[in-house]
Design a protein around this motif. Structure first.
Motif, PDB file in Angstrom:
ATOM      1  N   PRO A  74      -8.439  10.397  -2.187  1.00 15.85           N
ATOM      2  CA  PRO A  74      -8.919  10.171  -3.555  1.00 15.85           C
ATOM      3  C   PRO A  74      -9.733  11.321  -4.126  1.00 15.85           C
ATOM      4  O   PRO A  74      -9.590  11.663  -5.297  1.00 15.85           O
ATOM      5  N   GLU A  75     -10.589  11.950  -3.303  1.00 18.97           N
ATOM      6  CA  GLU A  75     -11.381  13.073  -3.803  1.00 18.97           C
ATOM      7  C   GLU A  75     -10.489  14.249  -4.185  1.00 18.97           C
ATOM      8  O   GLU A  75     -10.718  14.920  -5.196  1.00 18.97           O
ATOM      9  N   ALA A  76      -9.467  14.510  -3.361  1.00 21.27           N
ATOM     10  CA  ALA A  76      -8.546  15.605  -3.655  1.00 21.27           C
ATOM     11  C   ALA A  76      -7.763  15.340  -4.939  1.00 21.27           C
ATOM     12  O   ALA A  76      -7.518  16.260  -5.737  1.00 21.27           O
ATOM     13  N   GLU A 213      -1.412   7.731   2.246  1.00 23.22           N
ATOM     14  CA  GLU A 213      -2.749   8.269   1.983  1.00 23.22           C
ATOM     15  C   GLU A 213      -3.409   7.544   0.818  1.00 23.22           C
ATOM     16  O   GLU A 213      -4.615   7.293   0.838  1.00 23.22           O
ATOM     17  N   CYS A 214      -2.626   7.203  -0.198  1.00 20.39           N
ATOM     18  CA  CYS A 214      -3.173   6.445  -1.321  1.00 20.39           C
ATOM     19  C   CYS A 214      -3.612   5.053  -0.869  1.00 20.39           C
ATOM     20  O   CYS A 214      -4.681   4.573  -1.246  1.00 20.39           O
ATOM     21  N   ALA A 215      -2.763   4.398  -0.060  1.00 20.58           N
ATOM     22  CA  ALA A 215      -3.080   3.044   0.386  1.00 20.58           C
ATOM     23  C   ALA A 215      -4.345   3.031   1.237  1.00 20.58           C
ATOM     24  O   ALA A 215      -5.205   2.150   1.077  1.00 20.58           O
ATOM     25  N   VAL A 216      -4.482   4.005   2.114  1.00 19.88           N
ATOM     26  CA  VAL A 216      -5.684   4.084   2.943  1.00 19.88           C
ATOM     27  C   VAL A 216      -6.896   4.448   2.092  1.00 19.88           C
ATOM     28  O   VAL A 216      -7.972   3.857   2.215  1.00 19.88           O
ATOM     29  N   GLY A 217      -6.722   5.397   1.192  1.00 22.86           N
ATOM     30  CA  GLY A 217      -7.833   5.852   0.361  1.00 22.86           C
ATOM     31  C   GLY A 217      -8.378   4.796  -0.569  1.00 22.86           C
ATOM     32  O   GLY A 217      -9.521   4.891  -1.032  1.00 22.86           O
TER      33      GLY A 217
END
Length: 304
Positions: A74-76, A213-217
């Protein structure tokens, strides 16, 4: 209003594909949700292009923007949105994010408050009590660790996964398939089923590592921390029949935001900009054009 043309902007870490309708009005950036693309905003120009220049980007691994070799948490992604705005020469802008894109928009508004004038959070909720927050945080840390171990292997599999795209395109074009998938996010299927078919095809073609990565973030504690400092006037739009982000989660989110207005759409699912474009864009338009905003301060969050 040609919103179908795709444009390409090359950033330091790779290209970003986007759609635009722009002729010198104040800008509005549009961020799609998980597994979506800029196509989700295809109804927006008809309703808002007379008051805003519109820029809708495809996040990495979604739509036509290629996946990034490095991590895209999310930060990236928040940093990418700012780099995207810089590349377009946009100093200040309004920001509208849908679902996962709304979570990214929160980080943008919190970390670059001098850039965001007004913020719209569409179809987003959060944990409703301390127990849910604890469970989500624990799951995030465990999944984040697992992802760090699996990321190199998933990245190496990308060329092979790309070979499966023709089969996924055929699979997603089957009426029983795309109707069943769409039924999980839409209260009612639109009359134009081609829109649904293309949307499901894009969903199935999302880069698996980027989607993971989106789901984890989504469980990152960074979002709750950002809400404590975010000061931009904010509109939260949710729907009463949203099975992905229930309205109770939207109320919990609103309680943690300092300057907030809420709107609830009746008999609508997770994609109000597609399912009820007139009603949805009406409330967004009223918020963006209001000279004085009737906002309330969020309640103090339950931190027990």
């Amino acid at each position: 209003m040609d919103f179908s043309t795709r444009h390409r902007l090359t950033l330091a870490d790779g290209p970003v594909v986007y759609r635009k309708v722009a002729d010198g009005k104040p800008p509005l950036l549009l961020i799609h949700g998980w597994g979506g693309s800029s196509r989700h905003w295809q109804e927006t120009p008809e309703h808002l292009s007379d008051i805003r220049d519109l820029y809708a980007l495809d996040l990495p691994g979604h739509g036509d923007t290629p996946a990034r070799p490095g991590a895209t948490g999310p930060e990236a992604l928040a940093r990418l949105v700012i780099d995207f705005a810089d590349g377009l020469g946009l100093d200040r802008f309004d920001l509208n994010g849908h679902s996962w894109g709304a979570a990214v928009a929160i980080l943008v508004a919190a970390n670059w408050p001098e850039r965001v004038d007004r913020l719209v959070l569409t179809s987003l909720g959060m944990a409703r009590n301390a127990l849910e927050r604890f469970a989500l945080t624990q799951a995030y840390h465990q999944m984040h660790l697992s992802l760090s171990l699996w990321r190199p292997w998933l990245a190496m599999s990308r060329p092979w996964l790309a070979l499966s795209r023709p089969a996924l395109d055929w699979f997603g074009a089957q009426p029983l398939v795309y109707r069943a998938i769409a039924a999980h996010v839409l209260r009612q299927l639109p009359a134009d089923e081609e829109m649904v078919r293309v949307g499901v095809r894009e969903f199935l073609s999302t880069d698996p590592l980027s989607a993971l990565e989106c789901a984890v973030g989504a469980g990152s504690p960074a979002f709750a921390a950002a809400l404590e400092t975010m000061a931009a006037p904010t509109l939260i739009v949710n729907a009463d029949a949203d099975a992905v982000m229930p309205s109770s989660g939207a109320r919990a989110l609103a309680a943690r935001i300092r300057n907030v207005r809420e709107a609830l759409l009746d008999d609508c699912g997770h994609l109000p900009m597609i399912e009820q474009p007139e009603a949805y864009h009406r409330v967004v338009r009223e918020f963006l054009t209001a000279t004085s905003l009737d906002l309330r301060s969020g309640e103090q969050p339950d931190t027990r």
